[in-house]
Design a protein around this motif. Structure first.
Motif, PDB file in Angstrom:
ATOM      1  N   TYR A 168       0.830  -1.212   0.000  1.00 42.27           N
ATOM      2  CA  TYR A 168       0.000   0.000   0.000  1.00 42.27           C
ATOM      3  C   TYR A 168       0.864   1.261   0.000  1.00 42.27           C
ATOM      4  CZ  TYR A 168      -4.386  -2.530   0.569  1.00 42.27           C
ATOM      5  OH  TYR A 168      -5.477  -3.341   0.370  1.00 42.27           O
ATOM      6  N   GLU A 169       1.979   1.229   0.713  1.00 37.81           N
ATOM      7  CA  GLU A 169       2.888   2.384   0.712  1.00 37.81           C
ATOM      8  C   GLU A 169       3.436   2.629  -0.684  1.00 37.81           C
ATOM      9  OE1 GLU A 169       5.943   2.670   3.764  1.00 37.81           O
ATOM     10  OE2 GLU A 169       4.756   1.355   5.039  1.00 37.81           O
ATOM     11  N   LEU A 170       3.809   1.565  -1.379  1.00 35.94           N
ATOM     12  CA  LEU A 170       4.337   1.703  -2.738  1.00 35.94           C
ATOM     13  C   LEU A 170       3.253   2.209  -3.693  1.00 35.94           C
ATOM     14  CD1 LEU A 170       6.527   1.404  -4.845  1.00 35.94           C
ATOM     15  CD2 LEU A 170       6.012  -1.057  -4.951  1.00 35.94           C
ATOM     16  N   ILE A 171       2.059   1.673  -3.587  1.00 33.49           N
ATOM     17  CA  ILE A 171       0.948   2.125  -4.427  1.00 33.49           C
ATOM     18  C   ILE A 171       0.684   3.613  -4.202  1.00 33.49           C
ATOM     19  CG2 ILE A 171      -1.547   1.914  -4.785  1.00 33.49           C
ATOM     20  CD1 ILE A 171      -1.083  -1.144  -4.042  1.00 33.49           C
ATOM     21  N   TYR A 172       0.666   4.027  -2.936  1.00 31.19           N
ATOM     22  CA  TYR A 172       0.443   5.439  -2.612  1.00 31.19           C
ATOM     23  C   TYR A 172       1.554   6.310  -3.192  1.00 31.19           C
ATOM     24  CZ  TYR A 172      -0.282   9.683   0.093  1.00 31.19           C
ATOM     25  OH  TYR A 172      -0.481  10.993   0.460  1.00 31.19           O
ATOM     26  N   ALA A 173       2.805   5.854  -3.081  1.00 34.88           N
ATOM     27  CA  ALA A 173       3.936   6.620  -3.630  1.00 34.88           C
ATOM     28  C   ALA A 173       3.805   6.774  -5.144  1.00 34.88           C
ATOM     29  CB  ALA A 173       5.255   5.935  -3.273  1.00 34.88           C
ATOM     30  N   ILE A 174       3.348   5.726  -5.817  1.00 35.53           N
ATOM     31  CA  ILE A 174       3.170   5.776  -7.266  1.00 35.53           C
ATOM     32  C   ILE A 174       2.030   6.730  -7.630  1.00 35.53           C
ATOM     33  CG2 ILE A 174       2.460   4.428  -9.290  1.00 35.53           C
ATOM     34  CD1 ILE A 174       3.966   2.030  -7.957  1.00 35.53           C
ATOM     35  N   GLY A 214      -2.794   2.797 -17.158  1.00 35.03           N
ATOM     36  CA  GLY A 214      -2.013   3.901 -17.701  1.00 35.03           C
ATOM     37  C   GLY A 214      -0.723   4.120 -16.948  1.00 35.03           C
ATOM     38  N   VAL A 215      -0.785   3.988 -15.652  1.00 38.24           N
ATOM     39  CA  VAL A 215       0.403   4.162 -14.811  1.00 38.24           C
ATOM     40  C   VAL A 215       1.292   2.930 -14.892  1.00 38.24           C
ATOM     41  CG1 VAL A 215       1.228   4.469 -12.444  1.00 38.24           C
ATOM     42  CG2 VAL A 215      -0.758   5.742 -13.235  1.00 38.24           C
ATOM     43  N   SER A 216       0.698   1.750 -14.820  1.00 36.22           N
ATOM     44  CA  SER A 216       1.497   0.528 -14.781  1.00 36.22           C
ATOM     45  C   SER A 216       2.335   0.350 -16.044  1.00 36.22           C
ATOM     46  CB  SER A 216       0.620  -0.696 -14.532  1.00 36.22           C
ATOM     47  OG  SER A 216      -0.310  -0.863 -15.555  1.00 36.22           O
ATOM     48  N   LYS A 217       1.906   0.907 -17.158  1.00 41.17           N
ATOM     49  CA  LYS A 217       2.676   0.815 -18.395  1.00 41.17           C
ATOM     50  C   LYS A 217       3.936   1.669 -18.352  1.00 41.17           C
ATOM     51  CE  LYS A 217      -1.308  -0.400 -21.130  1.00 41.17           C
ATOM     52  NZ  LYS A 217      -2.337   0.021 -22.046  1.00 41.17           N
ATOM     53  N   LYS A 218       3.996   2.629 -17.436  1.00 47.07           N
ATOM     54  CA  LYS A 218       5.162   3.493 -17.292  1.00 47.07           C
ATOM     55  C   LYS A 218       6.221   2.882 -16.370  1.00 47.07           C
ATOM     56  CE  LYS A 218       2.387   7.720 -17.458  1.00 47.07           C
ATOM     57  NZ  LYS A 218       2.094   8.971 -16.741  1.00 47.07           N
ATOM     58  N   ILE A 219       5.859   1.804 -15.668  1.00 43.33           N
ATOM     59  CA  ILE A 219       6.727   1.254 -14.624  1.00 43.33           C
ATOM     60  C   ILE A 219       7.711   0.241 -15.203  1.00 43.33           C
ATOM     61  CG2 ILE A 219       6.788  -0.089 -12.493  1.00 43.33           C
ATOM     62  CD1 ILE A 219       4.036   1.067 -11.826  1.00 43.33           C
ATOM     63  N   VAL A 220       8.975   0.400 -14.796  1.00 43.90           N
ATOM     64  CA  VAL A 220      10.025  -0.550 -15.138  1.00 43.90           C
ATOM     65  C   VAL A 220      10.613  -1.037 -13.817  1.00 43.90           C
ATOM     66  CG1 VAL A 220      12.262  -0.834 -16.256  1.00 43.90           C
ATOM     67  CG2 VAL A 220      10.550   0.665 -17.279  1.00 43.90           C
TER      68      VAL A 220
END
Length: 104
Positions: free
Chosen positions: A30-36, A73-79
């Motif tokens: 949840y912390e990582l999701i919030y940061a994203i 949309g966001v997940s496609k930007k993540i590497v």
């Protein structure tokens, strides 16, 4: 709750780097999701560095994957990078281990 989990944010010209450290559990997810989600919408690339993770809880992975999938949309930007990148990468399925210790 993993009290030793942390996220270091590194902004650069080509995007944002999030360096994960400690134990990854549901609260950490949840912390990582919030940061994203807090990142500006115009962020081109989000690099998530996983080498600092000591352990990954399968429930934490499930929480992360379940909550990131609606954000296509966001997940496609993540590497994802590092030794644990394949586990955290969205769409990956945990091998069933309840808790995987990554210490060497």
């Amino acid at each position: 709750m993993a009290s030793n989990f942390g996220i270091a944010v590194d902004r650069s010209s080509d995007g944002v780097g999030l360096k994960l450290a400690g134990d990854f559990d549901a609260t950490s997810a949840y912390e990582l999701i919030y940061a994203i989600k807090k990142l500006p919408e115009d962020t081109v690339k989000i690099s998530i560095h996983t080498n600092g993770l000591k352990s990954i809880c399968s429930f934490g992975l499930n929480v992360f994957h379940r909550n990131m999938s609606p954000l296509d949309g966001v997940s496609k930007k993540i590497v994802f990078t590092g030794n644990n990148a394949s586990q955290l990468a969205i769409g990956e399925i945990e091998d069933g281990d309840r808790h995987k210790n990554l210490s060497r």
